[in-house]
Design a protein around this motif. Structure first.
Motif, mmCIF file in Angstrom:
data_model
loop_
_atom_site.group_PDB
_atom_site.id
_atom_site.type_symbol
_atom_site.label_atom_id
_atom_site.label_comp_id
_atom_site.label_asym_id
_atom_site.label_seq_id
_atom_site.Cartn_x
_atom_site.Cartn_y
_atom_site.Cartn_z
ATOM 1 N N ASN A 131 0.828 -1.221 0.000
ATOM 2 C CA ASN A 131 0.000 0.000 0.000
ATOM 3 C C ASN A 131 0.853 1.258 0.000
ATOM 4 O O ASN A 131 0.537 2.247 -0.671
ATOM 5 N N LEU A 132 1.957 1.252 0.742
ATOM 6 C CA LEU A 132 2.798 2.439 0.832
ATOM 7 C C LEU A 132 3.462 2.745 -0.506
ATOM 8 O O LEU A 132 3.575 3.902 -0.902
ATOM 9 N N LEU A 133 3.889 1.704 -1.214
ATOM 10 C CA LEU A 133 4.551 1.899 -2.501
ATOM 11 C C LEU A 133 3.553 2.043 -3.648
ATOM 12 O O LEU A 133 3.955 2.324 -4.778
ATOM 13 N N ASN A 134 2.275 1.833 -3.355
ATOM 14 C CA ASN A 134 1.226 1.920 -4.376
ATOM 15 C C ASN A 134 1.509 0.954 -5.530
ATOM 16 O O ASN A 134 1.497 1.323 -6.705
ATOM 17 N N ILE A 135 1.790 -0.310 -5.159
ATOM 18 C CA ILE A 135 2.005 -1.353 -6.155
ATOM 19 C C ILE A 135 0.999 -2.480 -5.933
ATOM 20 O O ILE A 135 0.360 -2.565 -4.880
ATOM 21 N N ARG A 136 0.861 -3.341 -6.931
ATOM 22 C CA ARG A 136 -0.074 -4.452 -6.855
ATOM 23 C C ARG A 136 0.671 -5.744 -7.142
ATOM 24 O O ARG A 136 1.293 -5.903 -8.202
ATOM 25 N N VAL A 137 0.614 -6.689 -6.176
ATOM 26 C CA VAL A 137 1.249 -7.990 -6.357
ATOM 27 C C VAL A 137 0.301 -8.886 -7.137
ATOM 28 O O VAL A 137 -0.872 -9.028 -6.779
ATOM 29 N N ASN A 138 0.814 -9.512 -8.198
ATOM 30 C CA ASN A 138 -0.043 -10.272 -9.109
ATOM 31 C C ASN A 138 0.025 -11.778 -8.903
ATOM 32 O O ASN A 138 -1.010 -12.453 -8.873
ATOM 33 N N ARG A 139 1.238 -12.336 -8.739
ATOM 34 C CA ARG A 139 1.389 -13.794 -8.702
ATOM 35 C C ARG A 139 2.777 -14.156 -8.219
ATOM 36 O O ARG A 139 3.657 -13.299 -8.084
ATOM 37 N N PHE A 140 2.970 -15.468 -7.949
ATOM 38 C CA PHE A 140 4.315 -15.972 -7.704
ATOM 39 C C PHE A 140 5.080 -15.990 -9.019
ATOM 40 O O PHE A 140 4.515 -16.233 -10.094
ATOM 41 N N MET A 141 6.386 -15.769 -8.959
ATOM 42 C CA MET A 141 7.227 -15.862 -10.150
ATOM 43 C C MET A 141 7.666 -17.307 -10.360
ATOM 44 O O MET A 141 7.834 -18.070 -9.405
#
Length: 361
Positions: A131-141
């Protein structure tokens, strides 16, 4: 012949330093702030305390390779608001600290979606960071996507001085994430506020002559009693306003000029800030005049002042700035920073002008 004292010769010899006598400076890769720009090495810290975590710090690193094992981290694929690709490596111990669930890189690669939502567990561990970095985690690599070599340009998240999260991307993306961290870092703004109250910028104040570019023959013919017209912004019976500019000293803004107006009446002299950088307008003017080797710029130095960094950030058109050091109505005429003539502001046919009063050697 004068006899030389051998003791004196020994005393005058240069002293040699032994390498062992130098103080040893140790580098702590999770806490020390490093600036070695000539070598391309840089590390900056931003400390945080969230509702659920204390002793949390973001660390931007350039030029110092990551020394841990990349294969021991749980790797996630993420993206920011601009859809840039971001790789996030999370320490298994950090997931356990945050969730109470033990998830290893092998378990994450195995998946086991029908047994336990491993992806949700790992995401829960880095939810505040996400939330702080304003990013979205999508999946495992996948194994094929994992970094092949230890990178040296990254953003790390340390908890209690131990690296727990490792963020990779292209330099532009990592720079944008650092900017996001900086804007929301209380410690950064506290230091910024402290600095802004003690750091001063020195500025020189100049008047704008009507004829800014001179030929060498014209400038050499200026003598005692001659009048040099300056740019009068307003002229009425109450006050006289002269158009001038500020030039900063000793920093990256030193080549820029910022418009100001000197408003004078019988009681005092005020300095009002005008528009921003005026260099581009003057360049267009000089292109239409003399040959380059004949273009000599005459500057009329009126005084100098200092301004706090905090006040400088709030300056806008119309801001009043105190002119702390000046000898008005006496001014100095300069060429390339060297004073050549001294003059005095005078009235001539309802205009304010500079009359040459002394030649400076």
């Amino acid at each position: 012949m004068t006899e030389v004292d051998p003791v004196e010769i020994l005393q005058n010899e240069p002293q040699r330093w032994s390498f062992e006598s130098l103080r040893s400076v140790r580098y702590d890769p999770t806490h020390t702030t490093v600036f070695a720009r000539s070598c391309g090495i840089l590390q900056r810290f931003y400390e945080y305390e969230t509702e659920t975590q204390s002793e949390l710090a973001f660390r931007r690193v350039t030029g110092l390779p990551f020394k841990g094992s990349l294969g021991d981290l749980i790797w996630l694929s993420a993206s920011n608001e601009h859809s840039a690709d971001i790789s996030i490596g999370v320490d298994s111990a950090y997931v356990y600290e945050r969730t109470g669930c033990f998830v290893t890189p092998k378990l994450a690669a195995w998946g086991g979606g029908s047994v336990v939502p491993l992806f949700d567990i790992v995401c829960a561990a880095i939810n505040e960071i996400e939330n702080l970095l304003n990013i979205r985690v999508n999946r495992f690599m996948t194994l094929e996507e994992l970094p092949k070599k230890s990178p040296s340009n990254y953003l790390a998240v340390d908890h209690r001085r131990v690296c727990k999260v490792f963020i990779l991307g292209n330099p532009v993306t990592i720079g944008a994430l650092e900017e996001q961290v900086r804007h929301y870092c209380p410690a950064f703004w506290a230091d910024h506020e402290t600095m802004s109250k003690v750091v001063h910028f020195e500025m020189s104040v100049y008047l704008n002559p009507v004829q800014r570019i001179w030929a060498s023959e014209e400038l050499g013919s200026l003598g005692l009693g001659d009048l040099v017209a300056v740019q009068n912004y307003t002229a009425d019976s109450v006050s006289k306003s002269l158009r001038g500019f500020l030039r900063f000293r000793g920093n990256k803004f030193s080549k820029s000029k910022y418009e100001v107006f000197l408003v004078m009446n019988e009681e005092d002299t005020k300095l009002h800030y005008g528009s921003d950088d005026i260099n581009k307008f003057e360049q267009e003017e000089s292109d239409k005049l003399l040959a380059p080797h004949e273009q000599i710029e005459l500057e009329i130095h009126a005084g100098r002042t200092t301004i706090l960094f905090n006040d400088l950030c709030s300056v806008q058109a119309g801001t009043l700035i105190e002119l702390r050091e000046h000898a008005l109505p006496t001014v100095t005429l300069c060429v390339m920073g060297s004073p050549i003539l001294e003059g005095e502001l005078v009235h001539f046919q309802d205009q304010l002008m500079v009359q040459v009063t002394r030649r400076l050697d």
